[in-house]
Design a protein around this motif. Structure first.
Motif, PDB file in Angstrom:
ATOM      1  N   LEU A   1       0.791  -1.157  -0.130  1.00 21.07           N
ATOM      2  CA  LEU A   1      -0.027   0.015   0.004  1.00 21.07           C
ATOM      3  C   LEU A   1       0.931   1.284  -0.199  1.00 21.07           C
ATOM      4  CD1 LEU A   1      -2.826  -1.040   2.583  1.00 21.07           C
ATOM      5  CD2 LEU A   1      -2.999  -0.919   0.069  1.00 21.07           C
ATOM      6  N   GLN A   2       1.970   1.181   0.753  1.00 20.94           N
ATOM      7  CA  GLN A   2       2.799   2.304   0.779  1.00 20.94           C
ATOM      8  C   GLN A   2       3.714   2.596  -0.454  1.00 20.94           C
ATOM      9  OE1 GLN A   2       5.419   2.951   4.175  1.00 20.94           O
ATOM     10  NE2 GLN A   2       3.972   2.129   5.751  1.00 20.94           N
ATOM     11  N   GLU A   3       3.941   1.704  -0.996  1.00 24.69           N
ATOM     12  CA  GLU A   3       4.635   1.672  -2.443  1.00 24.69           C
ATOM     13  C   GLU A   3       3.869   2.490  -3.542  1.00 24.69           C
ATOM     14  OE1 GLU A   3       6.319  -1.972  -3.180  1.00 24.69           O
ATOM     15  OE2 GLU A   3       8.062  -1.838  -1.913  1.00 24.69           O
ATOM     16  N   LYS A   4       2.482   1.859  -3.539  1.00 23.71           N
ATOM     17  CA  LYS A   4       1.636   2.402  -4.500  1.00 23.71           C
ATOM     18  C   LYS A   4       1.202   3.649  -4.173  1.00 23.71           C
ATOM     19  CE  LYS A   4      -0.115  -2.246  -6.133  1.00 23.71           C
ATOM     20  NZ  LYS A   4      -1.125  -3.157  -6.306  1.00 23.71           N
ATOM     21  N   ALA A   5       0.981   4.157  -3.091  1.00 23.65           N
ATOM     22  CA  ALA A   5       0.498   5.456  -2.761  1.00 23.65           C
ATOM     23  C   ALA A   5       1.453   6.335  -2.956  1.00 23.65           C
ATOM     24  CB  ALA A   5       0.062   5.421  -1.175  1.00 23.65           C
ATOM     25  N   GLN A   6       2.810   6.116  -2.612  1.00 15.52           N
ATOM     26  CA  GLN A   6       4.046   6.911  -2.861  1.00 15.52           C
ATOM     27  C   GLN A   6       4.242   7.184  -4.636  1.00 15.52           C
ATOM     28  OE1 GLN A   6       7.582   6.852  -0.040  1.00 15.52           O
ATOM     29  NE2 GLN A   6       6.477   4.966   0.313  1.00 15.52           N
ATOM     30  N   ALA A   7       4.128   6.027  -5.226  1.00 12.42           N
ATOM     31  CA  ALA A   7       4.281   6.095  -6.662  1.00 12.42           C
ATOM     32  C   ALA A   7       3.227   7.003  -7.125  1.00 12.42           C
ATOM     33  CB  ALA A   7       4.025   4.772  -7.243  1.00 12.42           C
ATOM     34  N   LEU A   8       1.945   7.059  -6.671  1.00  9.80           N
ATOM     35  CA  LEU A   8       0.891   8.083  -7.224  1.00  9.80           C
ATOM     36  C   LEU A   8       1.226   9.261  -6.817  1.00  9.80           C
ATOM     37  CD1 LEU A   8      -1.614   8.846  -8.451  1.00  9.80           C
ATOM     38  CD2 LEU A   8      -2.779   8.019  -6.421  1.00  9.80           C
ATOM     39  N   ALA A   9       1.854   9.554  -5.616  1.00  5.60           N
ATOM     40  CA  ALA A   9       1.995  11.056  -5.176  1.00  5.60           C
ATOM     41  C   ALA A   9       3.284  11.399  -6.155  1.00  5.60           C
ATOM     42  CB  ALA A   9       2.569  10.778  -3.749  1.00  5.60           C
ATOM     43  N   ARG A  10       4.188  10.742  -6.400  1.00  3.92           N
ATOM     44  CA  ARG A  10       5.379  11.262  -7.222  1.00  3.92           C
ATOM     45  C   ARG A  10       4.775  11.619  -8.661  1.00  3.92           C
ATOM     46  NH1 ARG A  10       7.829   6.684  -5.013  1.00  3.92           N
ATOM     47  NH2 ARG A  10       9.466   7.205  -3.576  1.00  3.92           N
TER      48      ARG A  10
END
Length: 294
Positions: free
Chosen positions: A277-286
């Motif tokens: 979940l963290q990896e996907k949320a951070q990728a979207l934020a970038r």
């Protein structure tokens, strides 16, 4: 022969001298010792993107796996998202998506807030920095040097007392809500262990739970926008439901962006994978940072 009186001549001379000084009326208007305060610079962003179109279709398909099993018409409706209610689209907008499958449900929300300073001595960027800092503090991360050890709340330091469980609701992923809850919940404290002994084994043995990995604790993010942080909250609702919400909040100039990504497994003993979940949320934020920089 024409002539003028002494009074008229004196008046003409005074007018002529005043015109030659070149000082104009500005000298009369200014007051001795008074300093002119220059207005602070406006923010970089004057408008906001359309939130429901800000996330690429390929990204939505990855974040909302349940939608792949729907009909084409149903998929289209899911990927369109639902715009958040707002009264000034130049100041704040948001969008929310949700999908379900037999094993779990996922929801995603994004919120864009354009901060404007009404104090002429304070720039929009400075005011946005203040608003962001308030959010960071509310998440228990009040300092860039914050670590899992010093983000504990007063309740955590007592050690023997169990925290009261926050009421679970859909508001956890509501993009209109900016009051992020504490990163410490009754299900997972800051050292990654479960305060509820009955459920501790489930959290530690479930594949992908990563409950004891300190690198996944709520933290400051150094490589996202002008400033950013990540919050991770696991919430239980009774004995049959639990969900994990990962929030990524970042500031770019005078805009603050909040990404919230939630997973709720259908089986109560399954703990959502924090790392994924963290990896996907951070990728979207970038991706969103790049969209603002374009």
């Amino acid at each position: 022969m024409a002539y003028v009186t002494g009074t008229a001549l004196l008046a003409a001379l005074v007018v002529g001298c005043s015109a030659d000084t070149g000082t104009g009326s500005s000298a009369a208007d200014s007051k001795p010792g008074e300093e002119t305060v220059a207005a602070a610079a406006p923010g970089k962003y004057r408008t906001l993107p359309e939130p429901c179109r800000a996330v690429a279709s390929s990204t939505l398909k990855d974040l909302l796996p349940g939608a792949a099993e729907l009909t084409e018409e149903q998929q289209k409706k899911v990927y369109e998202g639902t715009a958040a209610v707002t009264y000034d689209t130049d100041r704040r907008v948001g969008c929310r998506w949700k999908s379900e499958d037999p094993s779990s449900s996922h929801s995603l929300s994004i919120d864009f807030e354009r901060v404007v300073s009404y104090d002429p001595a304070v720039s929009d960027d400075d005011r946005a920095r203040e608003v962001y800092t308030e959010k960071e503090t509310s998440a228990g991360l009040s300092s860039p040097s914050a670590t899992p050890e010093n983000t504990k709340t007063a309740e955590d330091t007592k050690g023997t007392e169990k925290q009261t469980s926050p009421a679970a609701s859909d508001d956890a992923s509501d993009p209109a809500s900016h009051a992020l809850t504490s990163p410490v919940s009754e299900d997972a404290n800051t050292d990654g262990t479960n305060t509820d002994g009955a459920n501790n084994d489930d959290a530690n043995t479930d594949d992908g739970a990563d409950a004891s990995d300190e690198s996944l604790q709520p933290r400051i993010l150094d490589d996202l926008g002008d400033s950013a942080f990540l919050d991770d909250l696991l919430t239980r609702a009774g004995s049959t439901a639990q969900h994990r919400t990962v929030s990524v909040v970042f500031r770019t100039s005078n805009v603050i962006v909040t990404v919230e990504y939630t997973e709720q497994p259908a089986v109560s003993t399954v703990v959502p994978d924090s790392r994924e979940l963290q990896e996907k949320a951070q990728a979207l934020a970038r991706n969103l940072v790049e969209e603002f920089n374009d």
